[in-house]
Enzyme design. Structure first.
Site, short mmCIF file in Angstrom:
data_model
loop_
_atom_site.label_atom_id
_atom_site.label_comp_id
_atom_site.label_asym_id
_atom_site.label_seq_id
_atom_site.Cartn_x
_atom_site.Cartn_y
_atom_site.Cartn_z
N ARG A 175 33.80 10.19 5.17
CA ARG A 175 33.40 11.58 4.83
C ARG A 175 34.20 12.10 3.64
O ARG A 175 34.63 13.26 3.62
CB ARG A 175 33.59 12.52 6.03
CG ARG A 175 32.81 12.18 7.25
CD ARG A 175 31.29 12.29 7.05
NE ARG A 175 30.63 12.05 8.30
CZ ARG A 175 30.31 10.82 8.74
NH1 ARG A 175 30.54 9.75 8.00
NH2 ARG A 175 29.71 10.68 9.91
N SER A 250 28.95 18.70 12.26
CA SER A 250 30.35 18.52 12.69
C SER A 250 31.26 19.36 11.80
O SER A 250 31.23 19.20 10.58
CB SER A 250 30.77 17.05 12.53
OG SER A 250 29.87 16.23 13.21
N GLU A 346 35.58 19.00 8.00
CA GLU A 346 34.64 18.17 7.22
C GLU A 346 33.82 19.11 6.33
O GLU A 346 33.46 18.77 5.21
CB GLU A 346 33.72 17.42 8.19
CG GLU A 346 32.64 16.62 7.50
CD GLU A 346 31.67 15.96 8.47
OE1 GLU A 346 32.10 15.37 9.48
OE2 GLU A 346 30.46 16.04 8.21
C1 LIG Z 1 22.80 19.81 12.04
C2 LIG Z 1 23.61 19.06 11.01
C3 LIG Z 1 23.86 17.72 11.18
C4 LIG Z 1 24.60 17.00 10.22
N1 LIG Z 1 24.82 15.67 10.43
C5 LIG Z 1 25.52 14.95 9.52
C6 LIG Z 1 25.74 13.55 9.72
O1 LIG Z 1 25.27 12.95 10.67
N2 LIG Z 1 26.47 12.89 8.79
C7 LIG Z 1 26.98 13.51 7.68
O2 LIG Z 1 27.62 12.84 6.87
N3 LIG Z 1 26.78 14.83 7.48
C8 LIG Z 1 26.07 15.57 8.36
N4 LIG Z 1 25.88 16.92 8.17
C9 LIG Z 1 26.48 17.56 7.00
C10 LIG Z 1 25.53 17.70 5.79
O3 LIG Z 1 24.20 17.55 6.18
C11 LIG Z 1 25.82 16.69 4.68
O4 LIG Z 1 27.17 16.80 4.28
C12 LIG Z 1 24.93 16.88 3.47
O5 LIG Z 1 25.14 15.84 2.54
C13 LIG Z 1 25.16 18.22 2.76
O6 LIG Z 1 24.12 18.38 1.82
P1 LIG Z 1 23.78 19.79 1.20
O7 LIG Z 1 22.78 19.56 0.11
O8 LIG Z 1 23.39 20.74 2.25
O9 LIG Z 1 25.16 20.19 0.55
P2 LIG Z 1 25.85 21.63 0.46
O10 LIG Z 1 26.24 22.08 1.82
O11 LIG Z 1 25.00 22.54 -0.34
O12 LIG Z 1 27.16 21.26 -0.37
C14 LIG Z 1 28.17 20.46 0.21
C15 LIG Z 1 29.23 20.19 -0.87
O13 LIG Z 1 28.66 19.37 -1.89
C16 LIG Z 1 28.70 20.03 -3.16
N5 LIG Z 1 27.43 19.70 -3.82
C17 LIG Z 1 26.17 19.90 -3.35
N6 LIG Z 1 25.26 19.43 -4.23
C18 LIG Z 1 25.96 18.95 -5.28
C19 LIG Z 1 25.60 18.35 -6.53
N7 LIG Z 1 24.33 18.14 -6.87
N8 LIG Z 1 26.59 18.00 -7.38
C20 LIG Z 1 27.90 18.20 -7.07
N9 LIG Z 1 28.30 18.77 -5.92
C21 LIG Z 1 27.35 19.13 -5.04
C22 LIG Z 1 28.86 21.51 -2.84
O14 LIG Z 1 29.46 22.20 -3.90
C23 LIG Z 1 29.71 21.46 -1.59
O15 LIG Z 1 31.06 21.29 -1.91
C24 LIG Z 1 25.12 17.66 9.09
C25 LIG Z 1 24.86 19.04 8.92
C26 LIG Z 1 24.12 19.73 9.86
C27 LIG Z 1 23.83 21.19 9.66
#
Ligand SMILES: Cc1cc2nc3c(=O)[nH]c(=O)nc-3n(C[C@H](O)[C@H](O)[C@H](O)COP(=O)(O)OP(=O)(O)OC[C@H]3O[C@@H](n4cnc5c(N)ncnc54)[C@H](O)[C@@H]3O)c2cc1C
Length: 351
Positions: A175, A250, A346
């Site tokens: 992670r 998480s 995380e």
């Molecule tokens: C119900 C649920 C279940 C989940 N299960 C998992 C799982 O099983 N495994 C897991 O690893 N994660 C899990 N996650 C966490 C999450 O889904 C992941 O971390 C996902 O990759 C976040 O994507 P996002 O586009 O929503 O990022 P955001 O929440 O919008 O951003 C997360 C971070 O990435 C940065 N970021 C976003 N896009 C970019 C970009 N294009 N360039 C540079 N930086 C960027 C942001 O600035 C921030 O720091 C879960 C979340 C939820 C709500």
């Protein structure tokens, strides 16, 4: 149409005082003073030419599923919507798929499974965008993004240039990546390329929940479609849907400790679970630690932990970012005093 980087035609529309509650899955209220929707990489160069990144680093927003926004954001918020999925190369066994940073991750997984490209079916239904997937090296059910990662393209807001990162440069960990550490906030991912298998597929079904699922469904030789269906079904039964109850998955990472520390803990807490992390260390499920500290399903004000999984913090409605943060810190403190282990979030906490 190719974009002209030196004209104003690529400057996206500036929006002001945007409510961020619909843009983060925890559903906390906060405002963005300045907000841009980015649909193509060239728009970033146009904003750079305008001097937008000179004073403050922007905040990059994907699907908002891994962030806790503590208060209103003064830095420009860039919502990444860059679309597109294409096959860019292929050989007898492998296929290289490139996707825009704004592509919904699960849509990319579905595209790959439907086309017979194996490697990310275990990562089905992880919320968020493709551009965010490398930031924390998303992982689930025995697979991590790094296992299939080829490269990513990024816009560098400090220099105004594009840069390609290979897997080594991303410094992926559990992670974790260079983008959460040395390069935090300094890189805007615009597309990601994955190296996938055309077949025969290597099926990763060693994870206990998957094996149990296949046993109950009498599936003896699962395909990538079977794994996809299984993961979707298991996740739906286990995790709260952010559309129904605000959460960011998480909240903490599973702590990794030396075998020695683990053995000492086992003397005191005989049923403490663990998974191998590497030769000398084990991973302890953070959800178990939080549950033992008495937080499972507990509600304080508008915040709580999910009734079926203590590792997931939930917004019962109307919680502020500060409130969620305080709750998380209280959990961290009680786990520390009970087990001597410091939980590390995380979720990205945005000040
Ligand atoms: C119900 C649920 C279940 C989940 N299960 C998992 C799982 O099983 N495994 C897991 O690893 N994660 C899990 N996650 C966490 C999450 O889904 C992941 O971390 C996902 O990759 C976040 O994507 P996002 O586009 O929503 O990022 P955001 O929440 O919008 O951003 C997360 C971070 O990435 C940065 N970021 C976003 N896009 C970019 C970009 N294009 N360039 C540079 N930086 C960027 C942001 O600035 C921030 O720091 C879960 C979340 C939820 C709500």
């Amino acid at each position: 149409m190719s974009a002209n980087l030196n004209t104003f035609e690529n400057i996206p529309i500036e929006q002001r005082n945007i409510d961020l509650a619909p843009y983060n899955t925890l559903g906390v209220q906060a405002k963005a003073q300045i907000f841009y929707s980015i649909a193509e990489a060239e728009q970033l160069k146009a904003l750079y030419n305008e001097g937008l990144f000179r004073k403050k680093s922007p905040f990059i927003l994907g699907g908002g599923s891994n962030i806790l926004i503590k208060s209103d954001l003064k830095q420009p918020v860039l919502k990444i919507l860059i679309p597109g999925i294409e096959v860019i190369d292929v050989n007898d066994r492998e296929v290289w798929v490139k996707a825009g940073a704004g592509v919904v991750w699960h849509d990319l997984v579905r595209f790959c499974v439907e086309n017979g490209y194996g490697g990310i079916e275990n990562l089905a239904l992880i919320p968020g965008t493709t551009g965010a997937a490398p930031i924390q090296n998303i992982g689930a059910y025995g697979v991590e993004l790094k296992d299939v990662f080829q490269s990513l393209s990024a816009f560098m807001p400090e220099t105004g240039n594009m840069k390609v990162f290979n897997a080594e440069e991303c410094k992926f960990g559990y992670r974790d990546s260079v983008f959460k550490n040395q390069l935090k906030g300094k890189v805007i991912v615009t597309d990601v390329t994955l190296r996938l298998e055309k077949g025969p597929h290597k099926i990763e079904d060693s994870y206990y929940a998957l094996r149990k699922y296949f046993e109950s469904e009498n599936v003896t030789q699962p395909t990538i479609q079977d794994v996809f269906d299984a993961v979707v079904s298991i996740r739906r039964s286990k995790l709260p849907d952010p559309a129904l109850i605000g959460n960011a998955g998480s909240f903490f990472k599973n702590p990794i400790v030396s075998k020695e520390v683990y053995e000492n803990l086992k003397n005191e807490f005989s049923d403490i679970p663990s998974f191998p992390a590497d030769q000398n260390r084990v991973k302890i499920p953070a959800g178990w630690l939080i549950e033992q500290a008495g937080w499972k399903g507990k509600k304080v004000g508008n915040v709580g932990t999910y009734k079926n999984q203590a590792l997931v913090l939930v917004n019962h409605g109307g919680a502020t970012g500060e409130e969620v943060y305080e709750h998380a810190m209280n959990i961290q403190e009680s786990v520390k005093s009970l087990f001597g282990i410091e939980l590390v979030p995380e979720v990205n906490v945005i000040e």
